[in-house]
Design a protein around this motif. Structure first.
Motif, PDB file in Angstrom:
ATOM      1  N   HIS A 242      20.661  -1.391  14.514  1.00 17.61           N
ATOM      2  CA  HIS A 242      20.135  -0.029  14.555  1.00 17.61           C
ATOM      3  C   HIS A 242      19.322   0.406  13.342  1.00 17.61           C
ATOM      4  O   HIS A 242      19.441   1.536  12.894  1.00 17.61           O
ATOM      5  CB  HIS A 242      21.264   0.985  14.807  1.00 17.61           C
ATOM      6  N   GLY A 243      18.480  -0.457  12.780  1.00 13.75           N
ATOM      7  CA  GLY A 243      17.552   0.024  11.766  1.00 13.75           C
ATOM      8  C   GLY A 243      17.517  -0.778  10.487  1.00 13.75           C
ATOM      9  O   GLY A 243      18.058  -1.879  10.398  1.00 13.75           O
ATOM     10  N   HIS A 244      16.878  -0.175   9.483  1.00 13.22           N
ATOM     11  CA  HIS A 244      16.666  -0.872   8.214  1.00 13.22           C
ATOM     12  C   HIS A 244      16.268   0.129   7.127  1.00 13.22           C
ATOM     13  O   HIS A 244      15.942   1.276   7.417  1.00 13.22           O
ATOM     14  CB  HIS A 244      15.560  -1.922   8.371  1.00 13.22           C
ATOM     15  N   MET A 245      16.259  -0.356   5.885  1.00 13.45           N
ATOM     16  CA  MET A 245      15.798   0.419   4.738  1.00 13.45           C
ATOM     17  C   MET A 245      14.657  -0.362   4.092  1.00 13.45           C
ATOM     18  O   MET A 245      14.838  -1.506   3.677  1.00 13.45           O
ATOM     19  CB  MET A 245      16.939   0.602   3.735  1.00 13.45           C
ATOM     20  N   ASP A 246      13.451   0.252   4.048  1.00  3.62           N
ATOM     21  CA  ASP A 246      12.318  -0.327   3.327  1.00  3.62           C
ATOM     22  C   ASP A 246      12.379   0.180   1.898  1.00  3.62           C
ATOM     23  O   ASP A 246      12.547   1.390   1.672  1.00  3.62           O
ATOM     24  CB  ASP A 246      10.994   0.091   3.971  1.00  3.62           C
ATOM     25  N   VAL A 247      12.238  -0.708   0.914  1.00  2.00           N
ATOM     26  CA  VAL A 247      12.448  -0.353  -0.483  1.00  2.00           C
ATOM     27  C   VAL A 247      11.221  -0.710  -1.325  1.00  2.00           C
ATOM     28  O   VAL A 247      10.735  -1.841  -1.272  1.00  2.00           O
ATOM     29  CB  VAL A 247      13.688  -1.080  -1.055  1.00  2.00           C
ATOM     30  N   VAL A 248      10.756   0.277  -2.104  1.00  3.67           N
ATOM     31  CA  VAL A 248       9.689   0.080  -3.074  1.00  3.67           C
ATOM     32  C   VAL A 248      10.244   0.467  -4.439  1.00  3.67           C
ATOM     33  O   VAL A 248      10.841   1.531  -4.589  1.00  3.67           O
ATOM     34  CB  VAL A 248       8.451   0.949  -2.740  1.00  3.67           C
ATOM     35  N   THR A 249      10.047  -0.414  -5.424  1.00  8.14           N
ATOM     36  CA  THR A 249      10.470  -0.131  -6.794  1.00  8.14           C
ATOM     37  C   THR A 249       9.264  -0.242  -7.711  1.00  8.14           C
ATOM     38  O   THR A 249       8.590  -1.274  -7.735  1.00  8.14           O
ATOM     39  CB  THR A 249      11.573  -1.103  -7.244  1.00  8.14           C
ATOM     40  N   LEU A 250       8.992   0.838  -8.425  1.00  6.64           N
ATOM     41  CA  LEU A 250       7.910   0.883  -9.403  1.00  6.64           C
ATOM     42  C   LEU A 250       8.531   1.277 -10.742  1.00  6.64           C
ATOM     43  O   LEU A 250       8.965   2.417 -10.905  1.00  6.64           O
ATOM     44  CB  LEU A 250       6.841   1.900  -8.996  1.00  6.64           C
TER      45      LEU A 250
ATOM     46  N   SER B  13       0.537   2.454 -14.882  1.00  4.38           N
ATOM     47  CA  SER B  13       0.546   3.122 -13.585  1.00  4.38           C
ATOM     48  C   SER B  13       0.550   2.076 -12.484  1.00  4.38           C
ATOM     49  O   SER B  13      -0.107   1.038 -12.602  1.00  4.38           O
ATOM     50  CB  SER B  13      -0.678   4.019 -13.441  1.00  4.38           C
ATOM     51  N   GLU B  14       1.300   2.375 -11.424  1.00  4.53           N
ATOM     52  CA  GLU B  14       1.404   1.442 -10.305  1.00  4.53           C
ATOM     53  C   GLU B  14       1.379   2.206  -9.000  1.00  4.53           C
ATOM     54  O   GLU B  14       1.680   3.398  -8.965  1.00  4.53           O
ATOM     55  CB  GLU B  14       2.730   0.674 -10.361  1.00  4.53           C
ATOM     56  N   LYS B  15       1.092   1.500  -7.935  1.00  8.64           N
ATOM     57  CA  LYS B  15       1.237   2.057  -6.591  1.00  8.64           C
ATOM     58  C   LYS B  15       1.508   0.922  -5.622  1.00  8.64           C
ATOM     59  O   LYS B  15       1.122  -0.224  -5.854  1.00  8.64           O
ATOM     60  CB  LYS B  15       0.018   2.861  -6.155  1.00  8.64           C
ATOM     61  N   LEU B  16       2.219   1.257  -4.562  1.00  9.88           N
ATOM     62  CA  LEU B  16       2.474   0.321  -3.477  1.00  9.88           C
ATOM     63  C   LEU B  16       2.718   1.156  -2.234  1.00  9.88           C
ATOM     64  O   LEU B  16       3.413   2.172  -2.292  1.00  9.88           O
ATOM     65  CB  LEU B  16       3.697  -0.556  -3.766  1.00  9.88           C
ATOM     66  N   ASN B  17       2.170   0.750  -1.131  1.00  7.06           N
ATOM     67  CA  ASN B  17       2.341   1.480   0.114  1.00  7.06           C
ATOM     68  C   ASN B  17       3.683   1.130   0.739  1.00  7.06           C
ATOM     69  O   ASN B  17       4.078  -0.041   0.769  1.00  7.06           O
ATOM     70  CB  ASN B  17       1.185   1.133   1.067  1.00  7.06           C
ATOM     71  N   ILE B  18       4.386   2.131   1.251  1.00 11.62           N
ATOM     72  CA  ILE B  18       5.706   1.923   1.871  1.00 11.62           C
ATOM     73  C   ILE B  18       5.605   1.009   3.094  1.00 11.62           C
ATOM     74  O   ILE B  18       6.602   0.402   3.503  1.00 11.62           O
ATOM     75  CB  ILE B  18       6.375   3.276   2.225  1.00 11.62           C
ATOM     76  N   GLU B  19       4.404   0.865   3.657  1.00 13.67           N
ATOM     77  CA  GLU B  19       4.224  -0.030   4.809  1.00 13.67           C
ATOM     78  C   GLU B  19       4.299  -1.506   4.400  1.00 13.67           C
ATOM     79  O   GLU B  19       4.451  -2.374   5.251  1.00 13.67           O
ATOM     80  CB  GLU B  19       2.898   0.248   5.514  1.00 13.67           C
ATOM     81  N   THR B  20       4.171  -1.783   3.095  1.00 18.39           N
ATOM     82  CA  THR B  20       4.318  -3.141   2.574  1.00 18.39           C
ATOM     83  C   THR B  20       5.352  -3.110   1.444  1.00 18.39           C
ATOM     84  O   THR B  20       5.015  -3.292   0.277  1.00 18.39           O
ATOM     85  CB  THR B  20       2.965  -3.709   2.076  1.00 18.39           C
ATOM     86  N   PRO B  21       6.610  -2.841   1.785  1.00 15.28           N
ATOM     87  CA  PRO B  21       7.640  -2.666   0.762  1.00 15.28           C
ATOM     88  C   PRO B  21       7.963  -3.963   0.022  1.00 15.28           C
ATOM     89  O   PRO B  21       7.672  -5.060   0.510  1.00 15.28           O
ATOM     90  CB  PRO B  21       8.845  -2.196   1.572  1.00 15.28           C
ATOM     91  N   HIS B  22       8.570  -3.818  -1.138  1.00 16.20           N
ATOM     92  CA  HIS B  22       9.053  -4.979  -1.886  1.00 16.20           C
ATOM     93  C   HIS B  22      10.181  -5.676  -1.129  1.00 16.20           C
ATOM     94  O   HIS B  22      10.352  -6.884  -1.241  1.00 16.20           O
ATOM     95  CB  HIS B  22       9.613  -4.550  -3.257  1.00 16.20           C
ATOM     96  N   GLU B  23      10.939  -4.884  -0.394  1.00  9.67           N
ATOM     97  CA  GLU B  23      12.147  -5.414   0.237  1.00  9.67           C
ATOM     98  C   GLU B  23      12.442  -4.635   1.513  1.00  9.67           C
ATOM     99  O   GLU B  23      12.223  -3.426   1.580  1.00  9.67           O
ATOM    100  CB  GLU B  23      13.302  -5.235  -0.761  1.00  9.67           C
ATOM    101  N   ARG B  24      12.951  -5.331   2.516  1.00 11.20           N
ATOM    102  CA  ARG B  24      13.470  -4.688   3.725  1.00 11.20           C
ATOM    103  C   ARG B  24      14.930  -5.096   3.844  1.00 11.20           C
ATOM    104  O   ARG B  24      15.235  -6.283   3.916  1.00 11.20           O
ATOM    105  CB  ARG B  24      12.716  -5.102   4.972  1.00 11.20           C
ATOM    106  N   ARG B  25      15.807  -4.096   3.853  1.00 10.77           N
ATOM    107  CA  ARG B  25      17.243  -4.345   3.979  1.00 10.77           C
ATOM    108  C   ARG B  25      17.676  -3.990   5.397  1.00 10.77           C
ATOM    109  O   ARG B  25      17.761  -2.821   5.753  1.00 10.77           O
ATOM    110  CB  ARG B  25      18.020  -3.493   2.976  1.00 10.77           C
ATOM    111  N   PRO B  26      17.940  -4.984   6.218  1.00  9.28           N
ATOM    112  CA  PRO B  26      18.371  -4.693   7.588  1.00  9.28           C
ATOM    113  C   PRO B  26      19.808  -4.175   7.606  1.00  9.28           C
ATOM    114  O   PRO B  26      20.645  -4.593   6.802  1.00  9.28           O
ATOM    115  CB  PRO B  26      18.266  -6.038   8.294  1.00  9.28           C
TER     116      PRO B  26
END
Length: 117
Positions: free
Chosen positions: A19-27, A2-15
């Motif tokens: 005009h914006g970005h995609m925050d990415v969490v992979t579990l 089992s894992e968890k990670l908060n979207i506020e501290t994503p694994h990756e930010r894709r600019p």
């Protein structure tokens, strides 16, 4: 495991180009993105140069949490989504933010989205 990670501290930010970005969490095998599409964002201007395709070829599944976005499909159909709308969007579309509020979408179909080709 089992894992968890908060979207506020994503694994990756894709600019996006602008005009914006995609925050990415992979579990494990699960990937979730939080797309922040700022006013003025349009796929054909902000992601097309990154993706290198004529239209968005990602199959999106998710929910809009704020703002609005219009999606135009290659067959001529268009839909506009807003807060609370759950989407299942086939590849082959353009999209743009509507209005002057950022559109935020939680999306499970973004494993390769907005990554250089």
């Amino acid at each position: 495991m089992s894992e968890k990670l908060n979207i506020e501290t994503p694994h990756e930010r894709r600019p996006f180009k602008a005009h914006g970005h995609m925050d990415v969490v992979t579990l494990g095998d699960f990937t979730l993105g939080r797309g922040v599409f700022e006013p003025g964002w349009r796929w054909s201007n902000d992601v097309k140069p990154i993706a290198g395709t004529d239209s968005c070829q990602t199959h999106h599944t998710g929910i809009c949490t704020s703002g609005q976005m219009t999606i135009a499909f290659e067959d001529g159909n268009e839909i506009t989504v807003g807060p609370g709308d759950v989407v299942d969007l086939e590849p082959g579309h353009d999209a743009w933010t509507v209005g002057d509020e950022p559109c935020v979408i939680l999306d499970t179909g973004i494993k390769a989205y907005a990554k250089p080709a």
